[in-house]
Design a protein around this motif. Structure first.
Motif, PDB file in Angstrom:
ATOM      1  N   MET A   1     -39.051  11.953  13.751  1.00 45.31           N
ATOM      2  CA  MET A   1     -38.433  11.742  12.512  1.00 45.31           C
ATOM      3  C   MET A   1     -38.087  10.030  12.406  1.00 45.31           C
ATOM      4  SD  MET A   1     -35.095  13.724  10.997  1.00 45.31           S
ATOM      5  CE  MET A   1     -35.601  15.214  11.718  1.00 45.31           C
ATOM      6  N   GLN A   2     -38.239   9.689  11.182  1.00 43.62           N
ATOM      7  CA  GLN A   2     -38.000   8.215  10.971  1.00 43.62           C
ATOM      8  C   GLN A   2     -36.746   8.267  10.851  1.00 43.62           C
ATOM      9  OE1 GLN A   2     -40.183   5.678  10.101  1.00 43.62           O
ATOM     10  NE2 GLN A   2     -38.469   4.572   9.931  1.00 43.62           N
ATOM     11  N   LYS A   3     -36.198   6.777  11.282  1.00 39.19           N
ATOM     12  CA  LYS A   3     -34.807   6.580  11.549  1.00 39.19           C
ATOM     13  C   LYS A   3     -34.360   5.541  10.955  1.00 39.19           C
ATOM     14  CE  LYS A   3     -31.700   6.408  15.529  1.00 39.19           C
ATOM     15  NZ  LYS A   3     -31.566   6.595  16.849  1.00 39.19           N
ATOM     16  N   LEU A   4     -33.195   5.381  10.392  1.00 36.96           N
ATOM     17  CA  LEU A   4     -32.603   4.035   9.884  1.00 36.96           C
ATOM     18  C   LEU A   4     -31.031   3.925  10.148  1.00 36.96           C
ATOM     19  CD1 LEU A   4     -33.340   4.647   6.113  1.00 36.96           C
ATOM     20  CD2 LEU A   4     -34.308   2.759   7.546  1.00 36.96           C
ATOM     21  N   PHE A   5     -30.831   2.698  10.469  1.00 43.36           N
ATOM     22  CA  PHE A   5     -29.593   2.393  10.989  1.00 43.36           C
ATOM     23  C   PHE A   5     -28.605   1.852   9.695  1.00 43.36           C
ATOM     24  CE2 PHE A   5     -31.624   1.931  15.243  1.00 43.36           C
ATOM     25  CZ  PHE A   5     -30.656   2.556  15.896  1.00 43.36           C
ATOM     26  N   VAL A   6     -27.585   2.362   9.660  1.00 42.31           N
ATOM     27  CA  VAL A   6     -26.739   1.817   8.621  1.00 42.31           C
ATOM     28  C   VAL A   6     -25.257   1.470   9.195  1.00 42.31           C
ATOM     29  CG1 VAL A   6     -27.620   3.660   7.009  1.00 42.31           C
ATOM     30  CG2 VAL A   6     -25.637   4.244   8.632  1.00 42.31           C
ATOM     31  N   ASP A   7     -24.536   0.667   8.145  1.00 41.74           N
ATOM     32  CA  ASP A   7     -23.343   0.035   8.630  1.00 41.74           C
ATOM     33  C   ASP A   7     -22.079   0.835   8.131  1.00 41.74           C
ATOM     34  OD1 ASP A   7     -23.489  -0.404   6.065  1.00 41.74           O
ATOM     35  OD2 ASP A   7     -23.448  -2.768   6.188  1.00 41.74           O
ATOM     36  N   PHE A   8     -22.073   1.963   8.048  1.00 40.38           N
ATOM     37  CA  PHE A   8     -20.932   2.619   7.306  1.00 40.38           C
ATOM     38  C   PHE A   8     -20.752   4.147   8.308  1.00 40.38           C
ATOM     39  CE2 PHE A   8     -24.517   3.702   4.512  1.00 40.38           C
ATOM     40  CZ  PHE A   8     -24.731   5.155   4.917  1.00 40.38           C
ATOM     41  N   LEU A  30     -42.811   4.165   3.448  1.00 38.22           N
ATOM     42  CA  LEU A  30     -42.882   5.374   4.024  1.00 38.22           C
ATOM     43  C   LEU A  30     -43.488   6.720   3.317  1.00 38.22           C
ATOM     44  CD1 LEU A  30     -39.621   5.549   6.149  1.00 38.22           C
ATOM     45  CD2 LEU A  30     -41.877   4.521   6.964  1.00 38.22           C
ATOM     46  N   ARG A  31     -43.508   6.545   2.184  1.00 45.83           N
ATOM     47  CA  ARG A  31     -44.053   7.447   0.881  1.00 45.83           C
ATOM     48  C   ARG A  31     -43.221   9.014   1.145  1.00 45.83           C
ATOM     49  NH1 ARG A  31     -48.328   5.452  -1.672  1.00 45.83           N
ATOM     50  NH2 ARG A  31     -49.178   3.686  -0.954  1.00 45.83           N
ATOM     51  N   MET A  32     -41.998   8.747   1.423  1.00 42.03           N
ATOM     52  CA  MET A  32     -41.299  10.100   1.659  1.00 42.03           C
ATOM     53  C   MET A  32     -40.960  10.762   0.401  1.00 42.03           C
ATOM     54  SD  MET A  32     -38.830   9.000   5.164  1.00 42.03           S
ATOM     55  CE  MET A  32     -38.667  10.770   5.647  1.00 42.03           C
ATOM     56  N   ARG A  33     -40.543  11.886   0.380  1.00 40.11           N
ATOM     57  CA  ARG A  33     -40.378  12.970  -0.927  1.00 40.11           C
ATOM     58  C   ARG A  33     -39.077  13.647  -0.708  1.00 40.11           C
ATOM     59  NH1 ARG A  33     -43.250   9.404  -2.131  1.00 40.11           N
ATOM     60  NH2 ARG A  33     -45.451   9.512  -3.043  1.00 40.11           N
ATOM     61  N   LYS A  34     -38.654  14.043  -1.876  1.00 40.52           N
ATOM     62  CA  LYS A  34     -37.454  15.073  -1.710  1.00 40.52           C
ATOM     63  C   LYS A  34     -37.745  15.986  -1.079  1.00 40.52           C
ATOM     64  CE  LYS A  34     -34.637  18.085  -5.086  1.00 40.52           C
ATOM     65  NZ  LYS A  34     -34.596  18.246  -6.284  1.00 40.52           N
ATOM     66  N   GLY A  35     -36.879  16.440   0.090  1.00 41.85           N
ATOM     67  CA  GLY A  35     -37.162  17.325   0.900  1.00 41.85           C
ATOM     68  C   GLY A  35     -37.257  17.086   2.310  1.00 41.85           C
ATOM     69  N   ASP A  36     -37.996  15.845   2.458  1.00 38.56           N
ATOM     70  CA  ASP A  36     -38.181  15.260   3.540  1.00 38.56           C
ATOM     71  C   ASP A  36     -36.890  15.058   4.617  1.00 38.56           C
ATOM     72  OD1 ASP A  36     -40.948  15.550   3.096  1.00 38.56           O
ATOM     73  OD2 ASP A  36     -40.930  13.242   2.857  1.00 38.56           O
ATOM     74  N   MET A  37     -36.940  15.103   5.642  1.00 37.03           N
ATOM     75  CA  MET A  37     -35.854  14.949   6.710  1.00 37.03           C
ATOM     76  C   MET A  37     -35.942  13.476   7.110  1.00 37.03           C
ATOM     77  SD  MET A  37     -33.943  17.627   6.592  1.00 37.03           S
ATOM     78  CE  MET A  37     -32.850  17.296   8.173  1.00 37.03           C
ATOM     79  N   ILE A  38     -34.921  12.706   7.514  1.00 42.15           N
ATOM     80  CA  ILE A  38     -34.596  11.400   7.932  1.00 42.15           C
ATOM     81  C   ILE A  38     -33.492  11.286   8.849  1.00 42.15           C
ATOM     82  CG2 ILE A  38     -33.417  10.644   6.119  1.00 42.15           C
ATOM     83  CD1 ILE A  38     -35.029   7.976   6.548  1.00 42.15           C
ATOM     84  N   THR A  39     -33.368  10.392   9.827  1.00 38.27           N
ATOM     85  CA  THR A  39     -32.418  10.504  10.969  1.00 38.27           C
ATOM     86  C   THR A  39     -31.602   9.004  10.732  1.00 38.27           C
ATOM     87  OG1 THR A  39     -33.543  11.590  12.460  1.00 38.27           O
ATOM     88  CG2 THR A  39     -31.561  10.048  13.101  1.00 38.27           C
ATOM     89  N   LEU A  40     -30.216   9.116  10.587  1.00 36.93           N
ATOM     90  CA  LEU A  40     -29.349   7.894  10.315  1.00 36.93           C
ATOM     91  C   LEU A  40     -28.586   7.773  11.472  1.00 36.93           C
ATOM     92  CD1 LEU A  40     -27.958   8.229   6.598  1.00 36.93           C
ATOM     93  CD2 LEU A  40     -29.882   7.445   7.356  1.00 36.93           C
ATOM     94  N   SER A  41     -28.170   6.354  11.823  1.00 34.55           N
ATOM     95  CA  SER A  41     -27.341   6.120  12.960  1.00 34.55           C
ATOM     96  C   SER A  41     -26.684   4.972  12.637  1.00 34.55           C
ATOM     97  CB  SER A  41     -28.102   5.937  13.957  1.00 34.55           C
ATOM     98  OG  SER A  41     -27.386   5.445  15.194  1.00 34.55           O
ATOM     99  N   ASN A  42     -25.490   4.806  12.935  1.00 37.03           N
ATOM    100  CA  ASN A  42     -24.460   3.642  12.907  1.00 37.03           C
ATOM    101  C   ASN A  42     -24.066   3.017  14.180  1.00 37.03           C
ATOM    102  OD1 ASN A  42     -22.504   5.503  13.859  1.00 37.03           O
ATOM    103  ND2 ASN A  42     -21.324   5.341  11.838  1.00 37.03           N
ATOM    104  N   GLY A  43     -24.905   3.496  15.184  1.00 37.65           N
ATOM    105  CA  GLY A  43     -24.695   2.857  16.381  1.00 37.65           C
ATOM    106  C   GLY A  43     -23.554   3.585  17.382  1.00 37.65           C
ATOM    107  N   ASP A  44     -22.857   4.630  16.959  1.00 38.56           N
ATOM    108  CA  ASP A  44     -21.977   5.340  17.392  1.00 38.56           C
ATOM    109  C   ASP A  44     -22.427   6.296  18.676  1.00 38.56           C
ATOM    110  OD1 ASP A  44     -22.812   7.419  15.916  1.00 38.56           O
ATOM    111  OD2 ASP A  44     -21.114   7.846  14.969  1.00 38.56           O
ATOM    112  N   GLY A  45     -23.533   6.316  18.876  1.00 43.51           N
ATOM    113  CA  GLY A  45     -24.124   7.502  19.875  1.00 43.51           C
ATOM    114  C   GLY A  45     -24.626   8.626  19.497  1.00 43.51           C
ATOM    115  N   ASN A  46     -24.619   8.585  18.125  1.00 43.71           N
ATOM    116  CA  ASN A  46     -25.021   9.906  17.425  1.00 43.71           C
ATOM    117  C   ASN A  46     -26.310   9.566  16.587  1.00 43.71           C
ATOM    118  OD1 ASN A  46     -23.228  11.940  18.611  1.00 43.71           O
ATOM    119  ND2 ASN A  46     -21.649  10.921  17.444  1.00 43.71           N
TER     120      ASN A  46
END
Length: 242
Positions: A1-8, A30-46
């Motif tokens: 699954m595509q991943k993005l790091f965020v700062d919040f 990435l040409r992602m669409r409504k309904g697609d899943m993505i992973t977020l992380s802020n570096g907290d281990g989750n």
């Protein structure tokens, strides 16, 4: 699954609005669409699993669905002290070592460094290097984005190095990594010279600080090859490539 790091801070079931740059990356690159899943992380281990609710002209809106512990980080913290090479080699080193699992990458100036940027250029390079690390961490599913430190001289780097094991890789030969790196070690620092390698006084300085001189085999590796080989070898010896 595509991943993005965020700062919040991220919380389950909340709505998240991504910034314009991240939104453009998701929608255009990435040409992602409504309904697609993505992973977020802020570096907290989750890792936080999110579903795309809406894609507007400037933003992507997500709903946070669940979270799980990130299991990709190695048990050993590796800090790379890399003699600043010429050209774009540093970017390649950062990309590959981030993918492998290095935690901190510190560009250092040694006596034989040809590239010697002024303060303004060094600051610009650091920002570009941090972006390379971010993109590589997202691509490889890391739990953190490695820190890219400011450019420093080798003396300062050695003085600030508090790793449990310090290893200098030197074309002059040295001990086998198997005799230096034990499977339960928690932190290792790796010293790699620039194109011309280290001078003898630099080797002695690192040894005086508790560093061990190690070999990566009978062949002389390029400055951009050695850190990748060293990182992979350390990960193997600490059971982090299983």
């Amino acid at each position: 699954m595509q991943k993005l790091f965020v700062d919040f801070v991220i919380e389950e079931n909340e709505k998240v609005v991504l910034n314009e740059e991240q939104s453009r990356h998701i929608a255009k690159s990435l040409r992602m669409r409504k309904g697609d899943m993505i992973t977020l992380s802020n570096g907290d281990g989750n890792d936080w699993g999110c579903i795309i609710d809406e894609i507007t002209q400037n933003n992507v809106i997500l709903t946070v669905c669940y979270h799980q512990a990130n299991g990709t980080e190695p048990s050993v913290k590796i800090t790379l002290y890399q003699g600043l090479p010429k050209g774009d080699k540093m970017g390649d080193i950062i990309q590959k070592c981030t993918e492998l699992g290095v935690s901190v990458i510190a560009p250092v100036l040694t006596n034989r460094c040809v590239s010697r940027p002024d303060a303004k250029s060094a600051e610009k390079k650091q920002k570009r290097f941090q972006k390379i690390a971010l993109e590589a961490a997202q691509q490889s599913g890391r739990g953190i984005v490695p820190e890219i430190t400011e450019l420093q001289n080798i003396k300062k780097a050695v003085e600030n190095d508090d790793s449990e094991v310090k290893i200098l890789f030197y074309e002059g030969g040295g001990e086998s990594l198997k005799s230096i790196v034990k499977s339960d070690v928690k932190s290792v620092s790796v010293y790699i010279g620039p194109e011309g390698g280290f001078e003898k006084d630099e080797v002695e300085m690192i040894k005086s600080a508790g560093g061990k001189v190690a070999t990566l085999g009978k062949r002389i590796l390029r400055t951009q090859t050695a850190p990748v080989a060293a990182t992979a070898a350390i990960l193997l010896l600490t059971n982090n490539l299983e």
